[in-house]
Design a protein around this motif. Structure first.
Motif, PDB file in Angstrom:
ATOM      1  N   UNK A 108       0.699  -1.098   0.005  1.00  0.00           N
ATOM      2  CA  UNK A 108      -0.218  -0.126  -0.149  1.00  0.00           C
ATOM      3  C   UNK A 108       0.782   1.300   0.093  1.00  0.00           C
ATOM      4  N   UNK A 109       1.987   1.293   0.908  1.00  0.00           N
ATOM      5  CA  UNK A 109       2.747   2.371   0.821  1.00  0.00           C
ATOM      6  C   UNK A 109       3.518   2.646  -0.358  1.00  0.00           C
ATOM      7  N   UNK A 110       3.835   1.832  -1.166  1.00  0.00           N
ATOM      8  CA  UNK A 110       4.297   1.880  -2.358  1.00  0.00           C
ATOM      9  C   UNK A 110       3.364   2.549  -3.469  1.00  0.00           C
ATOM     10  N   UNK A 111       2.295   1.933  -3.329  1.00  0.00           N
ATOM     11  CA  UNK A 111       1.271   2.551  -4.125  1.00  0.00           C
ATOM     12  C   UNK A 111       1.115   3.987  -4.127  1.00  0.00           C
ATOM     13  N   UNK A 112       0.932   4.368  -2.586  1.00  0.00           N
ATOM     14  CA  UNK A 112       0.573   5.648  -2.156  1.00  0.00           C
ATOM     15  C   UNK A 112       1.699   6.624  -2.567  1.00  0.00           C
ATOM     16  N   UNK A 113       3.141   6.008  -2.501  1.00  0.00           N
ATOM     17  CA  UNK A 113       4.013   6.899  -2.936  1.00  0.00           C
ATOM     18  C   UNK A 113       4.132   7.160  -4.344  1.00  0.00           C
ATOM     19  N   UNK A 114       3.471   6.468  -5.106  1.00  0.00           N
ATOM     20  CA  UNK A 114       3.583   6.492  -6.596  1.00  0.00           C
ATOM     21  C   UNK A 114       2.538   7.474  -7.020  1.00  0.00           C
ATOM     22  N   UNK A 131       6.856  -1.289  10.593  1.00  0.00           N
ATOM     23  CA  UNK A 131       5.864  -0.661  10.309  1.00  0.00           C
ATOM     24  C   UNK A 131       6.463   0.716  10.097  1.00  0.00           C
ATOM     25  N   UNK A 132       7.157   1.279  11.479  1.00  0.00           N
ATOM     26  CA  UNK A 132       7.615   2.746  11.421  1.00  0.00           C
ATOM     27  C   UNK A 132       8.510   2.983  10.492  1.00  0.00           C
ATOM     28  N   UNK A 133       9.207   1.860  10.284  1.00  0.00           N
ATOM     29  CA  UNK A 133      10.426   2.087   9.583  1.00  0.00           C
ATOM     30  C   UNK A 133      10.142   2.356   7.999  1.00  0.00           C
ATOM     31  N   UNK A 134       9.212   1.504   7.741  1.00  0.00           N
ATOM     32  CA  UNK A 134       8.389   1.596   6.199  1.00  0.00           C
ATOM     33  C   UNK A 134       8.000   3.066   6.183  1.00  0.00           C
ATOM     34  N   UNK A 135       7.062   3.529   7.072  1.00  0.00           N
ATOM     35  CA  UNK A 135       6.386   4.796   7.022  1.00  0.00           C
ATOM     36  C   UNK A 135       7.360   5.872   7.192  1.00  0.00           C
ATOM     37  N   UNK A 136       8.531   5.904   7.845  1.00  0.00           N
ATOM     38  CA  UNK A 136       9.546   7.022   7.825  1.00  0.00           C
ATOM     39  C   UNK A 136      10.227   7.000   6.592  1.00  0.00           C
ATOM     40  N   UNK A 137      10.376   5.772   5.855  1.00  0.00           N
ATOM     41  CA  UNK A 137      11.348   5.700   4.551  1.00  0.00           C
ATOM     42  C   UNK A 137      10.788   6.630   3.562  1.00  0.00           C
ATOM     43  N   UNK A 138       9.264   6.531   3.844  1.00  0.00           N
ATOM     44  CA  UNK A 138       8.599   7.500   2.694  1.00  0.00           C
ATOM     45  C   UNK A 138       9.231   8.862   2.571  1.00  0.00           C
ATOM     46  N   UNK A 139       9.575   9.455   3.773  1.00  0.00           N
ATOM     47  CA  UNK A 139       9.873  10.813   3.816  1.00  0.00           C
ATOM     48  C   UNK A 139       8.656  11.713   3.631  1.00  0.00           C
TER      49      UNK A 139
ATOM     50  N   UNK B  37      17.003  -6.498 -12.539  1.00  0.00           N
ATOM     51  CA  UNK B  37      17.915  -5.483 -12.374  1.00  0.00           C
ATOM     52  C   UNK B  37      17.411  -4.284 -12.098  1.00  0.00           C
ATOM     53  N   UNK B  38      16.563  -3.613 -12.572  1.00  0.00           N
ATOM     54  CA  UNK B  38      15.723  -2.425 -12.231  1.00  0.00           C
ATOM     55  C   UNK B  38      15.284  -2.215 -10.899  1.00  0.00           C
ATOM     56  N   UNK B  39      14.594  -3.459 -10.519  1.00  0.00           N
ATOM     57  CA  UNK B  39      14.066  -3.468  -9.180  1.00  0.00           C
ATOM     58  C   UNK B  39      15.219  -3.543  -8.198  1.00  0.00           C
ATOM     59  N   UNK B  40      16.201  -4.333  -8.369  1.00  0.00           N
ATOM     60  CA  UNK B  40      17.183  -4.099  -7.587  1.00  0.00           C
ATOM     61  C   UNK B  40      17.900  -2.972  -7.158  1.00  0.00           C
ATOM     62  N   UNK B  41      18.063  -2.248  -8.507  1.00  0.00           N
ATOM     63  CA  UNK B  41      18.691  -0.723  -8.501  1.00  0.00           C
ATOM     64  C   UNK B  41      17.658   0.185  -7.736  1.00  0.00           C
ATOM     65  N   UNK B  42      16.267  -0.059  -8.244  1.00  0.00           N
ATOM     66  CA  UNK B  42      15.381   0.871  -7.213  1.00  0.00           C
ATOM     67  C   UNK B  42      15.357   0.804  -5.869  1.00  0.00           C
ATOM     68  N   UNK B  43      15.452  -0.633  -5.250  1.00  0.00           N
ATOM     69  CA  UNK B  43      15.360  -0.838  -4.047  1.00  0.00           C
ATOM     70  C   UNK B  43      16.706  -0.064  -3.250  1.00  0.00           C
ATOM     71  N   UNK B  44      17.925  -0.074  -3.837  1.00  0.00           N
ATOM     72  CA  UNK B  44      18.967   0.266  -3.260  1.00  0.00           C
ATOM     73  C   UNK B  44      19.020   1.648  -3.151  1.00  0.00           C
ATOM     74  N   UNK B  45      18.150   2.419  -4.276  1.00  0.00           N
ATOM     75  CA  UNK B  45      18.125   3.903  -4.275  1.00  0.00           C
ATOM     76  C   UNK B  45      16.925   4.348  -3.556  1.00  0.00           C
ATOM     77  N   UNK B  46      15.940   3.447  -3.146  1.00  0.00           N
ATOM     78  CA  UNK B  46      14.707   3.933  -2.464  1.00  0.00           C
ATOM     79  C   UNK B  46      13.805   4.532  -3.430  1.00  0.00           C
ATOM     80  N   UNK B  47      13.959   4.183  -4.878  1.00  0.00           N
ATOM     81  CA  UNK B  47      12.934   4.819  -6.019  1.00  0.00           C
ATOM     82  C   UNK B  47      11.786   4.432  -5.848  1.00  0.00           C
ATOM     83  N   UNK B  48      10.858   5.208  -6.038  1.00  0.00           N
ATOM     84  CA  UNK B  48       9.412   4.748  -6.149  1.00  0.00           C
ATOM     85  C   UNK B  48       8.851   5.404  -7.500  1.00  0.00           C
ATOM     86  N   UNK B  49       8.174   4.600  -8.490  1.00  0.00           N
ATOM     87  CA  UNK B  49       7.738   5.076  -9.842  1.00  0.00           C
ATOM     88  C   UNK B  49       6.819   6.334  -9.383  1.00  0.00           C
ATOM     89  N   UNK B  50       6.604   7.202 -10.344  1.00  0.00           N
ATOM     90  CA  UNK B  50       5.822   8.434 -10.399  1.00  0.00           C
ATOM     91  C   UNK B  50       4.736   8.197 -11.325  1.00  0.00           C
TER      92      UNK B  50
END
Lengths: 336, 336
Positions: A108-114, A131-139, B37-50
């Motif tokens: 859900x958090x991934x979707x929200x961020x997008x 859960x707290x870490x996942x939330x904080x990661x979103x900045x 490859x893309x998902x690994x790089x995205x995870x490493x950078x904390x990227x979420x698609x827009x």
């Protein structure tokens, strides 16, 4: 709707395209006369402004992710409704996410961020570090209801659960309860743990009651409260006061007492719940309860949201406590 | 999150920017190896698609506007929760709008349109022509729950309210009820009217009962059911069967009967409700009710949504009927 653009509106109104944008923005500067011309042209053409380009440019969507779970508890349903009204009044949209567990929360958090949401409001009872870490990661600013989550981007508005537990104990002491029962919610429920602490500490301090305190555990559902007290009565235990961590379980407690028929509430046993759900006021229950004052909690959450949205580039974190209000009803008034 | 772009991910993964987009789209063609490859790089950078740029290009937001009101009725809260789960599983987002009346609906629709939502799902009981017109004007597919709204862009999934009314009458006839009571919801509630018709038609056809039928009106709340039956008993009327248009009112009916103490349910008077809310199964009520089978209604609504989203350029309109399921409980089983 799909074909009319701001260019069409600008042509009909005889203004520039940027005047059309400004006419639909409450903060932009534009003369009343121009705005009226634009709105008339827009109405004539059936035009509705498109927010998407401005989200792209500003990075602000005016959408708030609201993460919920457990709407079968009327307390959460009512909190959601009040929150949705407050967000609408603040001209913010609600992107709703239903979450069953920590796993669905991550997705859900991934979707929200997008969707580039501006903030998250959640009433999840789950208070785990992951859960707290996942939330904080979103900045992204997160406002929690009645949760023990802590983190750099997380603010929390909490009911004074410990204080309410003390108040409940005060009623038990005043009524001379000698065989008190505490009916807890699930172990992961931080609010339930705080209520227990306030209740037990006060009983212990007053009279050493705590040794005699019977502790039962439910899962916050009606049936779990019913089952817990049914089993207790079958074992021959005769409590004279039961404090239940929420109203759903307390309604189950009252039905178990009524069905068994040995102990009558309130003359033989007093019962106190928490949340002040509509059913607590139903004539069949008439349950003394603690009102978390959702209206105040929502007002504080909106205030926090406002602060968070103004300081969006660095973490904002705050905790505010709201005193629950005791609603005394028949279930603690013996002899009436 | 705010600074990492798809360009950064493409660089780290050693792929093109378009490969990054495709890796995050479930429908796009891309090799498993590249996606990994893309998902690994995205995870490493904390990227979420827009998602915002793709909404702009396609005009499709993958957001569905869900218009609600009256979450204090557990039936609506549970329907919302099921719907939110189904939409999440279909990878659609819920843009939630709380609506108090026709006026807030108009404002809400304007806001929804500005977010370029793909469709609207609503469970509003209001069935006025002006609401239907406002919805049709959006030229966006609308799916209604249990509503009598009709219009070119509007599809409806309805509980077979007339049929359930007939079934309720069948129970009354079988139990030999001679003083039946119908407790209606608000006049504007189309579902309530259809239940009444099925109930009254069947009683009339069977035995000319309908002349003797007492008709009460509530407003779908617990308290209105309680008050209506309390007044009836005070007037000295002795009903032997009460069919209530919803469970909330039926719970009030049962509490009014219990408090007065003259007539006992089910031995003196049987009671039937509608919605099968959790409280109907509570031991204190044990209420016979009709389950609208929200799961089936949500499944049909999702099916309609799918069709509507595939025929997005011309109006799609359909009505489907779901038979409610009778849940027999103690309130219609005298002599047990």
């Amino acid at each position: 709707m799909r074909s009319v653009t701001s260019i069409d509106v600008a042509k009909l109104a005889g203004v520039s395209q940027s005047a059309v944008s400004r006419a639909f923005s409450s903060s932009a500067s534009i003369s009343d006369r121009t705005r009226q011309k634009v709105l008339a042209a827009a109405a004539a053409l059936g035009y509705r402004p498109n927010r998407i380009p401005s989200i792209m440019l500003s990075g602000r969507s005016c959408m708030v992710g609201v993460v919920i779970g457990g709407l079968d508890n009327p307390f959460y349903a009512s909190a959601l409704e009040r929150l949705a009204i407050a967000l609408r009044q603040a001209e913010l949209q609600v992107l709703l996410v239903q979450v069953d567990d920590a796993l669905t929360l991550d997705t859900a958090l991934d979707q929200l961020a997008s969707y580039r949401i501006d903030a998250i409001v959640t009433s999840l009872a789950v208070g785990s570090k992951s859960v707290a870490d996942a939330l904080s990661e979103l900045q992204t600013p997160v406002i929690c209801f009645n949760s023990s989550l802590v983190g750099p981007w997380i603010s929390t508005v909490v009911s004074n659960n410990y204080g309410a537990g003390q108040t409940a104990a005060g009623i038990f002491l005043k009524q001379g309860v000698t065989n008190p029962v505490w009916l807890a919610g699930p172990a992961k429920n931080a609010a339930s743990r705080a209520r227990a602490e306030g209740f037990c500490d006060t009983l212990k301090r007053a009279s050493g009651h705590s040794g005699a305190l019977i502790k039962l555990r439910g899962d916050d559902t009606y049936q779990s409260g019913y089952n817990a007290v049914r089993r207790l009565l079958q074992r021959g235990v005769r409590p004279d006061g039961i404090f239940s961590s929420n109203d759903m379980m307390a309604c189950g407690v009252l039905d178990a007492l009524r069905e068994r028929g040995e102990l009558h509430c309130p003359d033989d046993v007093i019962v106190v719940g928490y949340d002040n759900i509509p059913q607590a006021a139903w004539h069949g229950y008439d349950l003394t309860s603690f009102d978390q004052r959702t209206d105040q909690m929502v007002a504080v959450a909106m205030d926090m949201l406002d602060t968070a949205l103004q300081t969006v580039d660095h973490p904002y974190s705050e905790t505010r406590l709201i005193n629950a209000q005791l609603i005394e009803r028949g279930s603690t008034r013996p002899g009436n």
